[in-house]
Design a protein around this motif. Structure first.
Motif, short mmCIF file in Angstrom:
data_model
loop_
_atom_site.label_atom_id
_atom_site.label_comp_id
_atom_site.label_asym_id
_atom_site.label_seq_id
_atom_site.Cartn_x
_atom_site.Cartn_y
_atom_site.Cartn_z
N ASP A 1 8.86 86.55 20.76
CA ASP A 1 10.33 86.52 20.78
C ASP A 1 10.79 87.09 22.12
OD1 ASP A 1 13.03 86.30 19.75
OD2 ASP A 1 12.99 88.48 19.53
N LEU A 2 11.46 86.28 22.92
CA LEU A 2 11.90 86.70 24.25
C LEU A 2 13.39 87.02 24.24
CD1 LEU A 2 10.04 84.05 26.44
CD2 LEU A 2 9.24 86.30 25.70
N THR A 3 13.73 88.15 24.81
CA THR A 3 15.13 88.55 24.94
C THR A 3 15.40 88.85 26.41
OG1 THR A 3 15.07 89.56 22.74
CG2 THR A 3 16.92 90.14 24.17
N TRP A 4 16.40 88.20 26.97
CA TRP A 4 16.70 88.37 28.38
C TRP A 4 17.90 89.30 28.55
CZ3 TRP A 4 13.37 86.42 31.87
CH2 TRP A 4 12.49 85.42 31.43
N GLN A 5 17.84 90.11 29.57
CA GLN A 5 18.98 90.98 29.89
C GLN A 5 19.19 91.01 31.40
OE1 GLN A 5 17.15 94.75 28.38
NE2 GLN A 5 17.76 95.57 30.37
N GLU A 6 20.40 91.24 31.80
CA GLU A 6 20.75 91.28 33.21
C GLU A 6 21.14 92.69 33.61
OE1 GLU A 6 23.76 88.38 33.99
OE2 GLU A 6 22.32 86.73 34.07
N ALA B 1 23.92 97.09 42.74
CA ALA B 1 24.89 97.70 43.63
C ALA B 1 25.21 96.78 44.79
CB ALA B 1 24.34 99.04 44.14
N GLY B 2 26.29 97.08 45.47
CA GLY B 2 26.64 96.36 46.69
C GLY B 2 27.11 94.95 46.47
N GLY B 3 27.53 94.61 45.27
CA GLY B 3 28.02 93.27 45.02
C GLY B 3 26.93 92.20 44.91
N GLU B 4 25.65 92.63 44.88
CA GLU B 4 24.58 91.66 44.73
C GLU B 4 24.59 91.08 43.31
OE1 GLU B 4 22.57 90.55 46.97
OE2 GLU B 4 22.99 91.93 48.62
N PRO B 5 24.18 89.83 43.14
CA PRO B 5 24.11 89.25 41.79
C PRO B 5 23.15 90.05 40.91
CG PRO B 5 23.92 87.55 43.46
CD PRO B 5 23.83 88.85 44.19
N PRO B 6 23.34 90.01 39.59
CA PRO B 6 22.47 90.77 38.69
C PRO B 6 21.04 90.26 38.73
CG PRO B 6 23.88 89.27 37.45
CD PRO B 6 24.38 89.25 38.86
N LEU B 7 20.12 91.16 38.41
CA LEU B 7 18.71 90.80 38.27
C LEU B 7 18.39 90.66 36.79
CD1 LEU B 7 16.99 93.16 40.89
CD2 LEU B 7 17.50 90.72 41.12
N ARG B 8 17.67 89.60 36.46
CA ARG B 8 17.32 89.32 35.07
C ARG B 8 15.90 89.80 34.79
NH1 ARG B 8 16.51 83.38 32.34
NH2 ARG B 8 14.82 83.38 33.87
N ALA C 1 13.02 85.42 37.72
CA ALA C 1 13.94 85.13 38.82
C ALA C 1 14.39 83.69 38.75
CB ALA C 1 13.27 85.41 40.16
N ARG C 2 15.69 83.47 38.67
CA ARG C 2 16.23 82.12 38.57
C ARG C 2 16.37 81.45 39.92
NH1 ARG C 2 20.72 84.96 34.98
NH2 ARG C 2 20.14 86.50 36.55
N ILE D 1 13.24 87.58 45.70
CA ILE D 1 13.11 88.51 46.83
C ILE D 1 13.64 89.88 46.45
CG2 ILE D 1 13.88 89.00 49.19
CD1 ILE D 1 13.97 85.95 49.64
N ARG D 2 14.76 89.91 45.76
CA ARG D 2 15.38 91.19 45.42
C ARG D 2 14.63 91.96 44.34
NH1 ARG D 2 20.12 90.80 43.24
NH2 ARG D 2 20.29 88.53 42.98
N TRP D 3 13.66 91.32 43.68
CA TRP D 3 12.79 92.03 42.75
C TRP D 3 11.63 92.72 43.47
CZ3 TRP D 3 13.10 94.12 38.28
CH2 TRP D 3 13.94 93.60 37.28
N HIS D 4 11.37 92.35 44.72
CA HIS D 4 10.24 92.94 45.44
C HIS D 4 10.45 94.45 45.61
CE1 HIS D 4 9.09 88.87 46.13
NE2 HIS D 4 8.20 89.13 47.07
N GLY D 5 9.37 95.18 45.44
CA GLY D 5 9.39 96.63 45.65
C GLY D 5 8.02 97.09 46.11
#
Length: 825
Positions: A529-534, A538-545, A786-787, A793-797
């Motif tokens: 069962d998969l549940t997605w959240q966003e 910060a900085g006005g960047e789109p949400p990460l899922r 990542a859609r 890229i913004r998930w990279h750490g």
């Protein structure tokens, strides 16, 4: 069986340039063609007057089939049984005529398999019919090869030589028919809904008219090919068991519907007028050939499986094969050696050459790529197998074509060197590498249908065949069109590990992977069962899922979060695997810096998985680089994902335990070679294009290229898997090492202890921009969270934290330049 003809023909060139290129003159021609037929008009006609009405009719007749089956279940009389059979016969062609446009949601949402998977799993149905009572829960545990058209057909007809009476069917079979009819109608209705409306696939498809025209042609070619090579040709060679719809004896009606669908694509949408405006003779020849193909199919008798000993029947089938092959050949006759595109490349930067690519780019504008995805399953084994390099595909989707001599210099547009595929349509990942020899091409062709094959349980010995536990019943079920899988249950899988020991300990009984499907008589380990959240950024960047993976045991118990870590995994694309395998170990190790001696914060390290008998080899495949060879990766997928054992060598065709293997050595090596001999698509733009220059420079400036190493040289091993693979400069954008990607991508599952749970192999980027064209539901990163590329890229750490911060600091114009270049890979 007629010998297969090679591709990339003069007819294909005339067809596609006639359909899509107005002309090459000093003054650009207006975007219209005679008779008012334009790519835009054709694409709209295709969707609005052909696709949607055909699915509407299928949905309507599927309701009639559901009602007939329910009536039969309620009142089991011979009259009602005859009525149900008649309704099945009337419904069947309405699906078969759609073969030329069975793409998009039919594949990406698994609707095709639910309607028309083949062969029938007789063993599973026989086991299910021993269940008393046969309930909705019983039905829900059947696989796709036990439901849909052919499951219903099998029960109604009970084989093609033993037509049962109503009294011969059991209460379980009647319950099955009622449930199967209801499920069939529901699937047909969902298929229709997926195409309709402003948010439907039809609207998306018409948003890219030039791409739609090309996909229409490929779809029709695929149908004609499947008919003459497999549905008829292979049967003439191998016998009647391969006849689809053989229980009802209506294979001939299937073939009529198949070729009629291809004819309608050409005649009823404006495609013929588009072609006639440039080449009236070819348009008429193709029209005549399609009509002859339909006539030849109509001349075949019913119940072919009973009549293959009749010379007149065999002759009618051979005539149909020849007529359909002729129609096929008019689109795809040989040009040069046929398998490759070297003979038709053009220098578009040459002032003396027609800039067809730029002309098409101007015509297409900024329209989004279509998300065309053909069906999968055994009945489509050959439909995409030989659609190698259509000239129109090169002109339309590549937009810029490459130099006359690809091996003379390291050109980043030639992603796979001399093995580059010159196709950027939705079929790009399915193309065999260029420059294969005829013998290598033949080997590739042997592996293709095996890769597509739907597996079923077998009765040869205990546990034979599919399962008993599995994730998918075919390779292509997860690797949709050889591309990325989608982050949905049934197409993705879940890795697990105990929380202690940093995710390096497998879960007792479940080991490292959850099998969420089971053959009848068994229960899956758990339901996913998969549940997605966003997460707001910060900085006005789109949400990460991100995704939460829930696991539910068969008894309904929810697996506690503290009990185990879990990681959703989607299938990676298969392109260029043989090339990555051919990169020498020392070249990969030269980029390793596990102790970060240069102090740049990036410490990629190699992985050395066990090979058995104490041997180790450099890992380079899988999300964690856990396998060293394509064959090893293939064998692991068979056993872990499908529950299919593989032979350990050619002499015995047995497993290490001495039991007969589900997958023979020849089959294993054939599927392995199929993957090894896939190409990788050329990039959209040449290296000298300003966007490429700017984007690639930014990629280096941000330190992305430290891990995503742009190019490699393949080795010169004389025993290389294919001859042309030696000594190539390739551009996969990976170092094939693992890197710590930080807590955001740490899923708590280390897998066998070769890596930590935060370490991931650097994913190759070739073909990145075709991701959603190949499979519209696919996502990026290991779990598809990542859609967009930006989101990935913004998930990279971790080791990539600096590159991520550099990316976030880019001016909007530079960020768009970088993303635009990445979308062209």
């Amino acid at each position: 069986m007629a010998e297969f003809r090679p591709f990339v023909s003069r007819a294909s060139l005339a067809l596609m340039t006639g359909l899509l290129v107005v002309g090459c003159t000093a003054n650009k021609q207006p975007d219209h063609i005679a008779h008012g037929a334009t790519p835009s008009a054709v694409s709209h006609t295709f969707v609005e007057t052909l696709i949607v009405p055909s699915y509407a009719e299928l949905a309507e007749e599927s309701k009639a089939l559901k009602d007939a089956l329910q009536t039969l279940a309620n009142e089991p009389t011979d009259a009602h049984l005859a009525a149900a059979r008649q309704q099945w016969v009337e419904t069947r062609p309405l699906w078969e005529i759609t073969e030329s446009w069975a793409f998009g949601p039919a594949e990406t949402e698994g609707l095709d398999g639910d309607l028309d998977d083949w062969p029938v799993s007789v063993l599973e149905l026989e086991q299910a019919f021993r269940t008393d009572p046969f309930t909705a829960d019983t039905f829900s545990r059947l696989g796709t090869t036990s439901i849909g058209f052919h499951g219903i057909e099998f029960v109604l007809y009970d084989g093609d030589n033993n037509l049962p009476m109503a009294a011969d069917l059991t209460p379980q079979q009647y319950s099955y028919l009622a449930l199967a009819g209801e499920a069939f109608h529901d699937t047909a209705s969902r298929l229709l809904s997926s195409w309709k409306g402003a948010d439907g696939f039809g609207a998306e498809l018409t948003g890219d008219p030039e791409g739609t025209v090309l996909e229409m042609v490929e779809g029709a070619i695929g149908t004609l090919e499947e008919v003459h090579l497999e549905k008829l040709g292979a049967v003439l060679e191998d016998g009647p068991e391969g006849l689809e719809s053989r229980f009802s004896g209506t294979t001939n009606a299937d073939i009529v519907a198949n070729v009629s669908g291809a004819q309608r694509v050409f005649e009823d949408t404006g495609l013929k007028q588009l072609l006639a405006a440039r080449n009236a003779d070819l348009a008429q020849q193709l029209s005549n050939a399609l009509a002859m193909s339909v006539s030849a199919a109509e001349a075949m008798p019913s119940k072919l499986s009973r009549r293959l000993d009749n010379p007149a029947v065999v002759q009618s089938m051979e005539t149909a094969v020849e007529a359909t092959e002729s129609a096929f050949d008019l689109m795809t006759q040989a040009h040069g050696d046929g398998r490759r595109s070297h003979g038709i490349r053009v220098r578009l930067d040459d002032p003396g050459t027609c800039n067809a690519g730029q002309l098409l780019k101007d015509q297409a504008g900024a329209s989004a790529p279509s998300r065309y995805s053909m069906r999968h399953g055994t009945t489509a084994r050959l439909r995409r197998r030989h659609l190698l390099v259509l000239v129109g595909a090169i002109l339309l989707a590549l937009l810029v074509v490459v130099t006359q001599n690809p091996s003379s210099a390291a050109d980043s547009q030639l992603a796979a060197g001399a093995l580059t595929v010159f196709n950027r349509t939705s079929a790009a990942f399915e193309k065999p590498a260029s420059n294969l020899t005829p013998e290598e091409m033949a080997r590739h062709d042997v592996g293709d249908p095996l890769f597509e094959r739907s597996h079923i349980p077998l009765s040869t010995h205990e546990g034979a065949g599919l399962g008993p536990l599995f994730n998918a019943n075919s390779c292509v079920a997860c690797h949709v069109r050889n591309g990325r899988g989608a982050p949905v249950p049934g197409i993705s899988l879940v890795r697990v590990a105990l929380q202690e020991a940093n995710g390096t300990t497998p879960v007792p009984a479940w080991e490292w992977q959850i099998q969420d499907h089971a053959i009848f008589g068994h229960q899956p380990e758990a339901t996913v069962d998969l549940t997605w959240q966003e997460d707001v950024q910060a900085g006005g960047e789109p949400p990460l899922r991100k995704v939460h993976v829930g696991l539910i045991r068969p008894n309904g118990e929810v697996v506690a979060e503290a009990e185990m870590n879990r990681s959703l995994r989607t299938a990676p694309p298969l392109i260029g695997l043989g090339l990555l395998e051919a990169v020498p170990d020392e070249a990969i190790l030269s980029h390793a810096d596990p102790d970060d001696r240069d102090g740049d914060g990036i410490s990629g390290r190699p992985v050395f998985p066990e090979q058995g008998h104490g041997r180790q080899a450099l890992g380079r495949f899988g999300w964690k680089a856990g396998t060293a060879t394509v064959q090893e990766q293939t064998a692991e997928a068979y056993i872990n994902d499908m529950g299919l054992t593989t032979a350990t060598g050619p002499e015995t065709n047995t497993t290490a335990e001495g039991q007969a293997a589900d997958i023979t050595w020849d089959e294993l090596t054939a599927v392995t070679f199929y993957s090894q001999s896939l190409g990788a698509p050329a990039t959209q733009r040449p290296a000298k294009d300003p966007l490429v220059s700017r984007g690639s420079a930014l990629f280096g400036d941000l330190q992305c290229a430290v891990c995503h190493v742009p190019s490699h040289e393949t080795g010169t091993d004389p025993n290389a898997v294919v001859a042309a693979i030696r000594g190539q400069t390739i551009w996969p954008y990976t170092d094939l090492l693992v890197h710590d990607m930080g807590p955001g991508l740490d899923d708590g599952v280390a897998e066998h202890g070769f890596t930590t749970s935060a370490e991931w192999r650097t994913a190759p980027l070739w073909g990145l921009g075709l991701t959603h064209r190949v499979n519209g539901k696919a996502g990026y990163l290991h779990d598809g969270r990542a859609r967009t590329v930006d989101e990935a890229i913004r998930w990279h750490g971790g080791e990539a934290e600096g590159a991520r911060e550099n990316y976030l600091a880019l001016a909007s114009r530079d960020r768009q330049a970088l993303l635009g270049w990445l979308q062209g890979l």
